[in-house]
Scaffold this motif. Structure first.
Motif, PDB file in Angstrom:
ATOM      1  N   ARG A  53      50.879 112.113   0.211  1.00 43.24           N
ATOM      2  CA  ARG A  53      50.889 110.541   0.843  1.00 43.24           C
ATOM      3  C   ARG A  53      51.867 109.805   1.062  1.00 43.24           C
ATOM      4  O   ARG A  53      52.382 109.017   2.055  1.00 43.24           O
ATOM      5  N   ILE A  54      52.739 109.969   0.238  1.00 43.03           N
ATOM      6  CA  ILE A  54      54.282 109.260   0.307  1.00 43.03           C
ATOM      7  C   ILE A  54      55.084 110.048   1.163  1.00 43.03           C
ATOM      8  O   ILE A  54      55.844 109.148   2.117  1.00 43.03           O
ATOM      9  N   ARG A  55      55.158 111.277   1.647  1.00 44.39           N
ATOM     10  CA  ARG A  55      55.723 112.107   2.610  1.00 44.39           C
ATOM     11  C   ARG A  55      55.001 111.536   3.830  1.00 44.39           C
ATOM     12  O   ARG A  55      56.035 111.501   4.800  1.00 44.39           O
ATOM     13  N   LYS A  56      53.883 111.528   4.066  1.00 46.44           N
ATOM     14  CA  LYS A  56      53.464 110.942   5.317  1.00 46.44           C
ATOM     15  C   LYS A  56      53.778 109.626   5.494  1.00 46.44           C
ATOM     16  O   LYS A  56      54.166 109.313   6.797  1.00 46.44           O
ATOM     17  N   PHE A  57      53.867 108.718   4.738  1.00 46.69           N
ATOM     18  CA  PHE A  57      54.132 107.252   4.858  1.00 46.69           C
ATOM     19  C   PHE A  57      55.892 107.375   5.411  1.00 46.69           C
ATOM     20  O   PHE A  57      56.185 106.821   6.280  1.00 46.69           O
ATOM     21  N   SER A  58      56.487 108.103   4.792  1.00 50.65           N
ATOM     22  CA  SER A  58      58.159 108.446   5.113  1.00 50.65           C
ATOM     23  C   SER A  58      57.917 108.750   6.558  1.00 50.65           C
ATOM     24  O   SER A  58      58.837 108.175   7.426  1.00 50.65           O
TER      25      SER A  58
END
Length: 83
Positions: A53-58
């Motif tokens: 989820r954090i990488r998708k946000f990035s």
């Protein structure tokens, strides 16, 4: 996984959701601040879902990739979540 870990993971997922919402409203700085707070816990919990989820946000930050805030966030993310 312990109850505390589940609760911590859920709290961090909520922070990433808040970051997504802030980004959707055009609040880049608040979005990055919210996402940044989830990164240390993602590392300590070793949660693939949270890291994803954090990488998708990035990835969603791409339109702002020229800003110092995004460059610093991505550098921090890369340092903290070495894959």
């Amino acid at each position: 996984m312990s109850t505390v870990s589940v609760a911590s993971g859920s709290a961090q997922l909520s922070r990433v959701s808040a970051a997504d919402a802030c980004l959707g409203l055009g609040e880049l700085e608040q979005a990055i601040d919210s996402a940044r707070t989830a990164i240390p816990m993602a590392r300590s919990l070793t949660s693939p879902r949270l890291v994803g989820r954090i990488r998708k946000f990035s990835d969603r930050l791409e339109p702002y990739s020229a800003t110092i805030q995004v460059r610093e966030f991505r550098a921090y993310l890369d340092r903290e979540l070495v894959s």
